[in-house]
Design a protein around this motif. Structure first.
Motif, mmCIF file in Angstrom:
data_model
loop_
_atom_site.group_PDB
_atom_site.id
_atom_site.type_symbol
_atom_site.label_atom_id
_atom_site.label_comp_id
_atom_site.label_asym_id
_atom_site.label_seq_id
_atom_site.Cartn_x
_atom_site.Cartn_y
_atom_site.Cartn_z
ATOM 1 N N TYR A 114 -45.809 -58.485 2.462
ATOM 2 C CA TYR A 114 -45.111 -59.225 3.517
ATOM 3 C C TYR A 114 -43.845 -59.843 2.938
ATOM 4 O O TYR A 114 -43.877 -60.468 1.876
ATOM 5 C CB TYR A 114 -46.012 -60.327 4.076
ATOM 6 N N HIS A 115 -42.719 -59.667 3.644
ATOM 7 C CA HIS A 115 -41.462 -60.324 3.274
ATOM 8 C C HIS A 115 -41.531 -61.800 3.684
ATOM 9 O O HIS A 115 -41.501 -62.115 4.876
ATOM 10 C CB HIS A 115 -40.278 -59.689 4.033
ATOM 11 N N THR A 116 -41.600 -62.722 2.728
ATOM 12 C CA THR A 116 -41.668 -64.142 3.109
ATOM 13 C C THR A 116 -40.313 -64.703 3.512
ATOM 14 O O THR A 116 -40.246 -65.698 4.244
ATOM 15 C CB THR A 116 -42.208 -65.007 1.954
ATOM 16 N N GLY A 117 -39.231 -64.100 3.010
ATOM 17 C CA GLY A 117 -37.901 -64.647 3.286
ATOM 18 C C GLY A 117 -37.562 -65.838 2.419
ATOM 19 O O GLY A 117 -36.547 -66.512 2.648
ATOM 20 N N ASP A 118 -38.399 -66.105 1.391
ATOM 21 C CA ASP A 118 -38.165 -67.251 0.512
ATOM 22 C C ASP A 118 -37.582 -66.791 -0.817
ATOM 23 O O ASP A 118 -38.061 -65.827 -1.432
ATOM 24 C CB ASP A 118 -39.468 -68.019 0.266
ATOM 25 N N LEU A 119 -36.551 -67.492 -1.256
ATOM 26 C CA LEU A 119 -35.867 -67.191 -2.514
ATOM 27 C C LEU A 119 -36.584 -67.921 -3.647
ATOM 28 O O LEU A 119 -36.717 -69.151 -3.616
ATOM 29 C CB LEU A 119 -34.407 -67.636 -2.427
ATOM 30 N N CYS A 120 -37.045 -67.164 -4.633
ATOM 31 C CA CYS A 120 -37.847 -67.743 -5.712
ATOM 32 C C CYS A 120 -37.552 -67.014 -7.026
ATOM 33 O O CYS A 120 -36.874 -65.994 -7.056
ATOM 34 C CB CYS A 120 -39.345 -67.597 -5.422
ATOM 35 N N TYR A 121 -38.102 -67.552 -8.101
ATOM 36 C CA TYR A 121 -38.177 -66.799 -9.359
ATOM 37 C C TYR A 121 -39.434 -67.221 -10.103
ATOM 38 O O TYR A 121 -40.005 -68.282 -9.840
ATOM 39 C CB TYR A 121 -36.923 -66.999 -10.218
ATOM 40 N N LYS A 122 -39.868 -66.377 -11.028
ATOM 41 C CA LYS A 122 -41.012 -66.710 -11.875
ATOM 42 C C LYS A 122 -40.514 -67.159 -13.241
ATOM 43 O O LYS A 122 -39.567 -66.572 -13.784
ATOM 44 C CB LYS A 122 -41.937 -65.504 -12.039
ATOM 45 N N ASP A 123 -41.163 -68.200 -13.779
ATOM 46 C CA ASP A 123 -40.801 -68.630 -15.126
ATOM 47 C C ASP A 123 -41.636 -67.856 -16.144
ATOM 48 O O ASP A 123 -42.431 -66.977 -15.789
ATOM 49 C CB ASP A 123 -40.940 -70.145 -15.284
ATOM 50 N N GLU A 124 -41.487 -68.195 -17.404
ATOM 51 C CA GLU A 124 -42.168 -67.446 -18.458
ATOM 52 C C GLU A 124 -43.692 -67.581 -18.392
ATOM 53 O O GLU A 124 -44.420 -66.753 -18.960
ATOM 54 C CB GLU A 124 -41.668 -67.909 -19.832
ATOM 55 N N ASP A 125 -44.189 -68.612 -17.693
ATOM 56 C CA ASP A 125 -45.642 -68.783 -17.545
ATOM 57 C C ASP A 125 -46.183 -68.096 -16.298
ATOM 58 O O ASP A 125 -47.394 -68.150 -16.039
ATOM 59 C CB ASP A 125 -45.998 -70.276 -17.477
ATOM 60 N N GLY A 126 -45.305 -67.501 -15.508
ATOM 61 C CA GLY A 126 -45.741 -66.866 -14.271
ATOM 62 C C GLY A 126 -45.774 -67.795 -13.079
ATOM 63 O O GLY A 126 -46.171 -67.387 -11.980
#
Length: 498
Positions: A379-391
């Motif tokens: 599902y496309h949430t439409g939210d802009l995010c990123y994962k850090d080195e811990d996930g």
């Protein structure tokens, strides 16, 4: 799965704790024995009623009959479609027409629905127990359809299956939150909002008591009164509710709270640090999830006095729940590297089967992608995010809250962060809008009385390029909330006039 995760635990609560309170509604308590009888009387009537559509309208009054009707419908293999008594009747009738309802359950003294069969659940009499689930009901059958605002102005229905709800409850208990029959749980969300599903299922499946907020009350004040007067131990709230309560933190006794979930919108760390001082024994969690992913799909447990992860002052939304898969994808559909921003996309057993009779929306919202040899539906949430080195997932804002200003891509969350840094604890919302000349500008809404902004603007110019500085400022003493206790950005944006 639905029987194991939902119905069996509720039956056990009714059988094991008949004299314990299941609900406290408008300061009146109801035992599990009374709840079981209420479920039975509604279920018994359903078995005697001639109707063809397994989707059944439910007028969501704040009473025992309404909550009992949900369980009765599930026992019968039906799904509920909430109809809010405070909504315009025209909106509710539109939903009835879309789903082609031929039966509505309504505990009101007088129903507003004509031309469709209505069962007045408050007038029914208990005769005998009727709690045996109907045989042969698949977990792929619908549990509820929630209608949310659509971009066309026509409500769109999100269909959640029994499997979706069961997977959510299974995921929820794996977060480490523990509830027993001794707990007293806050349920402050309308039944048209998916967090309410957690609000009533968590206590009912553990034999705890569910404390609701009646319609017509000032929600945040009533909820704080429940926490204090009834020594509530668990609850979920939107950060905006706490923001309204903040001036009274020194006066509120929330020491009884053991666990508290913040959800429904981005969660500022400074607000949580203040809440810690008020709720001195609480463990705080930030839970995230669109309706399409069944209530919550990621979570992050905060550490009191520790180094909690934030982006622009907003707490991380953590890692996916047990029955969810979360990927950060770029515009080409490729998975982003650690620290690289993209769209959060969710797959797994909690993801909806789609929107009611809306194939165009389904086609644009869902897609398939292979992960570790398994083809998942995302599902496309439409939210802009990123994962850090811990996930852990860091939330940066809505993709549609980005804007191109003078050719540069700008994130509203970054502007809000710098404004809040200067203003201290005042709430700020930024929005892009097109002016009468067709050029994109940035409006900033500040939850405060009007003041001279020169120093704030000067400060922001030291932190951001000039094209990111808001060109329109609006002062709002108290931000409006929508029915789901989120800041009502639609009403804020309506203030932008030329």
């Amino acid at each position: 799965m639905f029987y194991r995760e939902i119905l069996t635990p509720i039956f056990h609560s009714i059988e094991r704790f008949p004299s314990r309170n299941a609900f406290c509604i408008d300061e009146r308590t109801y035992t599990y024995a009374q709840f079981g009888q209420c479920v039975s009387k509604v279920r018994s009537q359903l078995t005697k009623t001639n109707y063809n559509n397994t989707k059944v309208g439910l007028v969501i009054n704040d009473d025992l009959e309404t909550y009992a009707s949900i369980i009765a419908l599930w026992l019968e293999g039906d799904c509920y479609v909430p109809l809010h008594p405070g909504w315009p009747l025209e909106r509710c009738l539109d939903i009835c027409e879309q789903v082609e309802l031929d039966l509505i359950l309504d505990s009101s003294e007088q129903t507003h629905y004509q031309g469709v069969q209505v069962i007045n659940t408050s007038a029914l009499q208990y005769g005998e127990d009727c709690l045996t689930p109907k045989e042969g009901v698949s977990d792929e059958e619908l549990a509820y359809i929630l209608f949310t605002s659509g971009s066309t102005g026509k409500p769109k229905g999100v269909m959640m299956t029994r499997k979706n709800v069961a997977a959510f409850m299974n995921s929820f208990w794996q977060t480490g939150i523990e509830i027993t029959e001794e707990d007293r749980c806050l349920q402050c969300f309308d039944l048209t909002f998916d967090v309410s599903v957690q609000g009533y299922l968590v206590p009912l499946t553990k034999g705890a008591c569910c404390y609701t907020v009646p319609y017509g009350q000032i929600k945040y004040i009533y909820a704080s009164g429940l926490i204090e007067d009834h020594r509530l131990t668990f609850g979920a709230m939107a950060p905006s509710m706490l923001r309204y309560l903040k001036p009274y933190f020194d006066e509120i006794d929330a020491t009884s709270l053991k666990s508290c979930i913040l959800t429904a919108e981005a969660c500022p760390l400074n607000l949580m640090e203040d809440w810690y001082k008020c709720a001195t024994n609480v463990e705080l969690y930030d839970f995230y999830g669109p309706t399409e992913c069944t209530v919550y799909c990621t979570y992050y447990k905060l550490t009191r006095g520790g180094n909690n992860k934030t982006l622009n002052g907003i707490i991380s939304i953590g890692k996916p729940l047990a029955n969810c898969v979360g990927l950060i994808l770029d515009e080409t559909g490729k998975e982003c590297a650690v620290g690289e921003k993209g769209e959060l996309c969710i797959a797994g057993d909690q993801v909806t089967k789609g929107y009611w009779k809306n194939e165009e929306k389904n086609a644009s919202s869902f897609f398939y992608k292979e992960v570790n040899g398994v083809n998942f539906r995302f599902y496309h949430t439409g939210d802009l995010c990123y994962k850090d080195e811990d996930g852990d997932i860091m939330y940066s804002g809505r993709l549609d809250h980005q804007a191109k200003i003078q050719g540069f891509r700008v994130e509203m969350g970054e502007i809000e962060w710098h404004a809040r840094e200067f203003l201290g604890e005042k709430n700020v919302v930024c929005m892009a809008f097109d002016n009468k000349d067709g050029l994109t500008e940035i409006a900033m809404f500040i939850e405060a009385e009007e003041f001279n902004p020169d120093e704030m603007i000067a400060y922001m110019r030291t932190k951001m390029p000039s094209y990111m500085i808001p060109t329109r400022l609006f002062y709002v003493p108290v931000f409006p909330l929508n029915a789901n206790d989120k800041t009502d950005k639609v009403k804020l944006k309506a203030m932008i006039v030329f």
